[in-house]
Write an enzyme that holds these catalytic residues in place. Structure first.
Site, short mmCIF file in Angstrom:
data_model
loop_
_atom_site.label_atom_id
_atom_site.label_comp_id
_atom_site.label_asym_id
_atom_site.label_seq_id
_atom_site.Cartn_x
_atom_site.Cartn_y
_atom_site.Cartn_z
N LYS A 1 41.79 49.64 32.70
CA LYS A 1 41.34 49.83 34.09
C LYS A 1 41.41 51.32 34.45
O LYS A 1 42.35 51.76 35.11
CB LYS A 1 42.23 48.99 35.02
CG LYS A 1 41.46 47.88 35.72
CD LYS A 1 42.33 47.04 36.61
CE LYS A 1 41.91 47.04 38.04
NZ LYS A 1 40.56 46.62 38.34
N1 PMP Z 1 36.66 42.96 35.58
C1 PMP Z 1 36.74 44.10 36.27
C2 PMP Z 1 35.80 45.21 35.94
C3 PMP Z 1 37.70 44.24 37.29
O1 PMP Z 1 37.77 45.37 38.00
C4 PMP Z 1 38.56 43.16 37.58
C5 PMP Z 1 39.58 43.29 38.68
N2 PMP Z 1 40.78 43.85 38.19
C6 PMP Z 1 38.44 41.99 36.84
C7 PMP Z 1 37.48 41.93 35.83
C8 PMP Z 1 39.36 40.83 37.07
O2 PMP Z 1 40.65 41.10 36.59
P1 PMP Z 1 41.94 40.46 37.27
O3 PMP Z 1 41.77 39.00 37.24
O4 PMP Z 1 43.08 40.91 36.44
O5 PMP Z 1 42.00 40.98 38.65
#
Ligand code: PMP
Length: 304
Positions: free
Chosen positions: A157
């Protein structure tokens, strides 16, 4: 966005309006940062943060992937998140930790730039709208490709990479859709601009692997496990655009989006255009778990 009282910056609580950084911060210019999005929910036995330790551990991993020194332990930051909710009087909300290179270097090489760590929290409702949670959203495949494995790390991220998501999201909204769906360079489905994707076809629940350019979402992992334990046949497998046109059900998962049904892909109704039974079951299992109503995975709830 509703302000809260305090933001935690580099070891101290500061008033919301005073949580400022210098305009020559490296991360602002070059996107050299990593961040997280975490939700806290009200339960009958107090406020619980969903998979807090796993989120902070992902922050640590993302920072490692981008070469950003991580100067705190996961345990310390977990405590900071809990403390931040308490001092701001939040019984539920969204937590945003971010680490980035600050001032000290203006060349591309961040060596010499101070590493910053900031955590904010505020109240945040349904990311794709209450209506979307109930009846589903309309998505369109973006003309922008998900940043590839050889250009970036879609499974980390990193702040800089989100310009890719922002371009896809804004183009989708401008064209009248609720959310964008991004393909990777091979034409396979990667994910939404800020959500993972699931598809139900012939009784099997599919989601693209991280190698397809998806983030290893914690909601994705949780929903996958909850459905598998509920008896569904699960598969991490390549998904094409055509698969989605033929799908019985499609839904998104994410911390912000929770479990959001998709009712249309590229102007074609998904199934009969209404959220299907697997999507509804995923919503029940997920929302029941995060609110402590179902005792399926109490270890995912970290009480403040
Ligand atoms: N894909 C992206 C590009 C994201 O930014 C997120 C949000 N964090 C997710 C998927 C979903 O991840 P999570 O369930 O850990 O929030």
């Amino acid at each position: 966005m509703e302000a809260t009282e305090h933001i935690w910056m580099d070891g101290a609580l500061v008033p919301w309006d005073e949580a400022k950084i210098h305009v020559l911060s490296h991360g602002l210019h070059y996107g050299t940062g990593a961040f997280e999005g975490i939700r806290a929910y009200e339960t009958d036995t107090g406020t619980a943060v969903f998979r807090l330790t796993d989120h902070i551990d992902r922050l640590r991993r993302s920072a490692k992937a981008f070469g950003i020194p991580f100067e705190y332990s996961v345990e310390e930051l977990v405590e900071v998140c809990k403390e931040l909710l308490r001092v701001n009087g939040l019984r539920s909300g969204y937590i945003r930790p971010i680490t980035f290179f600050g001032t000290g270097s203006m060349g591309l090489n961040p060596a010499g730039a101070k590493v910053r760590m900031v955590i904010a929290a505020w109240e945040w409702g349904a990311y794709l709208g209450e209506e979307g949670l109930q009846n589903g959203i309309r998505v369109a495949v973006s003309s922008w490709r998900r940043i590839g494995q050889n250009s970036f790390m879609p499974d980390a991220k990193g702040t800089g990479g989100y310009i890719n998501s922002v371009m896809a999201k804004t183009a989708a909204i401008k064209a009248g859709y609720d959310e964008a769906l991004l393909l990777n360079d091979d034409g396979l489905i990667a994910e939404g601009s800020g959500e993972n994707l699931f598809m139900v076809r012939r009784g099997v629940v599919h989601t693209p692997p991280t190698s397809a350019g998806a983030l290893d979402g914690l909601t994705r992992r949780s929903v996958y496990q909850l459905l598998e334990e509920d008896g569904y046949t699960m598969s991490e497998s390549a998904i094409t655009r055509t698969d989605l046109y033929y799908a019985d059900e499609v839904f998104f998962t994410g911390t912000a989006a929770e479990v959001t049904p998709v009712r249309e892909v590229d102007d074609r109704p998904v199934g009969d255009g209404k959220p299907g039974p697997v999507t509804r079951r995923a919503q029940e299992l997920f929302m029941g778990t995060v609110h402590g109503k179902l005792d399926l995975h109490p270890e995912w709830l970290e009480y403040i």
